[in-house]
Motif scaffolding. Sequence first.
Motif, PDB file in Angstrom:
ATOM      1  N   MET A  30     -42.803 -71.598 -75.595  1.00  0.00           N
ATOM      2  CA  MET A  30     -44.136 -71.959 -76.070  1.00  0.00           C
ATOM      3  C   MET A  30     -44.799 -72.945 -75.111  1.00  0.00           C
ATOM      4  O   MET A  30     -45.993 -72.837 -74.800  1.00  0.00           O
ATOM      5  CB  MET A  30     -44.052 -72.565 -77.471  1.00  0.00           C
ATOM      6  N   PHE A  31     -44.016 -73.906 -74.602  1.00  0.00           N
ATOM      7  CA  PHE A  31     -44.538 -74.871 -73.638  1.00  0.00           C
ATOM      8  C   PHE A  31     -45.025 -74.132 -72.384  1.00  0.00           C
ATOM      9  O   PHE A  31     -46.122 -74.397 -71.866  1.00  0.00           O
ATOM     10  CB  PHE A  31     -43.452 -75.883 -73.273  1.00  0.00           C
ATOM     11  N   LYS A  85     -34.453 -74.868 -78.586  1.00  0.00           N
ATOM     12  CA  LYS A  85     -35.044 -75.075 -77.268  1.00  0.00           C
ATOM     13  C   LYS A  85     -35.558 -73.780 -76.655  1.00  0.00           C
ATOM     14  O   LYS A  85     -36.522 -73.785 -75.895  1.00  0.00           O
ATOM     15  CB  LYS A  85     -34.011 -75.717 -76.331  1.00  0.00           C
ATOM     16  N   HIS A 145     -42.450 -81.627 -67.525  1.00  0.00           N
ATOM     17  CA  HIS A 145     -42.325 -82.073 -68.922  1.00  0.00           C
ATOM     18  C   HIS A 145     -42.748 -83.531 -69.074  1.00  0.00           C
ATOM     19  O   HIS A 145     -43.527 -83.866 -69.975  1.00  0.00           O
ATOM     20  CB  HIS A 145     -40.887 -81.872 -69.421  1.00  0.00           C
ATOM     21  N   GLU A 159     -45.406 -80.795 -77.918  1.00  0.00           N
ATOM     22  CA  GLU A 159     -44.137 -80.122 -78.147  1.00  0.00           C
ATOM     23  C   GLU A 159     -44.261 -79.161 -79.327  1.00  0.00           C
ATOM     24  O   GLU A 159     -44.884 -79.469 -80.339  1.00  0.00           O
ATOM     25  CB  GLU A 159     -43.038 -81.158 -78.438  1.00  0.00           C
ATOM     26  N   SER A 160     -43.670 -77.982 -79.179  1.00  0.00           N
ATOM     27  CA  SER A 160     -43.722 -76.978 -80.240  1.00  0.00           C
ATOM     28  C   SER A 160     -42.803 -77.361 -81.400  1.00  0.00           C
ATOM     29  O   SER A 160     -41.773 -78.010 -81.203  1.00  0.00           O
ATOM     30  CB  SER A 160     -43.306 -75.621 -79.677  1.00  0.00           C
ATOM     31  N   ARG A 161     -43.179 -76.940 -82.587  1.00  0.00           N
ATOM     32  CA  ARG A 161     -42.345 -77.180 -83.759  1.00  0.00           C
ATOM     33  C   ARG A 161     -41.423 -75.999 -84.067  1.00  0.00           C
ATOM     34  O   ARG A 161     -40.712 -75.997 -85.072  1.00  0.00           O
ATOM     35  CB  ARG A 161     -43.225 -77.464 -84.973  1.00  0.00           C
ATOM     36  N   LEU A 162     -41.430 -75.009 -83.180  1.00  0.00           N
ATOM     37  CA  LEU A 162     -40.536 -73.870 -83.377  1.00  0.00           C
ATOM     38  C   LEU A 162     -39.080 -74.325 -83.290  1.00  0.00           C
ATOM     39  O   LEU A 162     -38.758 -75.274 -82.555  1.00  0.00           O
ATOM     40  CB  LEU A 162     -40.808 -72.809 -82.307  1.00  0.00           C
ATOM     41  N   GLN A 212     -38.992 -73.338 -78.032  1.00  0.00           N
ATOM     42  CA  GLN A 212     -39.840 -74.471 -77.663  1.00  0.00           C
ATOM     43  C   GLN A 212     -40.252 -74.406 -76.199  1.00  0.00           C
ATOM     44  O   GLN A 212     -41.427 -74.614 -75.861  1.00  0.00           O
ATOM     45  CB  GLN A 212     -39.104 -75.779 -77.953  1.00  0.00           C
ATOM     46  N   TYR A 213     -39.298 -74.113 -75.303  1.00  0.00           N
ATOM     47  CA  TYR A 213     -39.618 -74.040 -73.879  1.00  0.00           C
ATOM     48  C   TYR A 213     -40.542 -72.868 -73.573  1.00  0.00           C
ATOM     49  O   TYR A 213     -41.429 -72.969 -72.727  1.00  0.00           O
ATOM     50  CB  TYR A 213     -38.330 -73.934 -73.063  1.00  0.00           C
TER      51      TYR A 213
END
Length: 392
Positions: free
Chosen positions: A70-71, A64, A8, A58-61, A67-68
């Motif tokens: 999508m990352f 966490k 990250h 970083e995702s805007r979803l 977001q994780y």
Amino acid sequence: MRILIVTHVVRKNDGQGRVNYEIVLAALAAGHSVTLLAAGAAPELVQHPRVCFVPIGESRLPGKLAQYQMFAWRCGAWIRSHRQEFDVIHVNGFIAWARADINAAHFVHDGWYHCGFYPFRLLRSFYDAYQVIYTLLNIGCEKWAFRHAEVIVPVSHTVAAEVRALGIAPAQLQVIHNGVDVDEFAPGTPERTRFGLPSAPFMLLFAGDLRMSRKNLDTVLHALVHTSANVHLAVAGILHNSPYPALAASLGLTERVHFTDMVMDMPALMRSVDAFVFPSRYEPMGLVLLEALAAGLPVITVRTAGGAEVISPRSGIVLDDPNDAVALAAAIERLASDPEYAHRLGQAAREVAGTLSWQAMAERYLSLYEQVHARRTAQSLPAGCATASVEL
């Protein structure tokens, strides 16, 4: 070698980020090139001519969980498109939906979930349910990530046992302890006045997240009740929403417990105390424990704290039960009443830390990179080529 590191962040002021930061520095010093697939990296690394920084936004979803995922999807897609450009691919835990050569295991959610001190319950509240679902999803993702790596590097033997519990073969594991800056954290002149600490008492230090029960400040406070009045405790950590000042007051310890709030200069604070206490109920590998060793502090810890494995009776006190306040009080009193014994432990602690420097840690990773790269190169050669090269 052409090295890809996926994480990250890569920077000095982050636990896992610092580990990767030091690996990058060592790799560059050895002449390798490094690509960083991450959300952020230290400017001094990004500006280096042999570093390529590929930012993953970083995702805007919301949440966490999303977001994780999508990352990890974005990282996985990038790795699959560029895999042939690298000699070694190093990931950290579940970070990408892609195979890797090396996976550094800093934290294992399955170990946290089954350690006996996991605080959340599925049906207690919406927040608890979210945390349980988040943990269970991470358990599944980490199993996948470990099973799709050639070598797994647990940061302690505690973490190694948790990885093995997931069904990973011991032959795939190679423990490399995290490092510590032995120059920054070193014995020196105390500065108690700077931190609002009294000069006379025997001063313990506790440092950690004051909002998490697993760090176990409550047992330290209950142990302090059973020690002499000359024993005081400095507590470093963010005080906002912490229940521990009220607990200290209810135990009659207001005059003996000194809450410093967040301390940015931890080396100076460690130089200002007499011992370090760290009875964490669960810890994969506590960097603060290594910092205390480097500062030459006698350490009292427990077997449930990852990192305790590097401490012998010569360099510290390791207790069996993190919740035994009476045993903890006895260990504190032993240090406070015998300055010569405490000094010997502190000297030995400093020696232990010398074997765990950031440079030593990074060199172990580079050695592993070379082994993996050599093995992959040998496997890609036609039959007989490897033997011929040796004969030459």
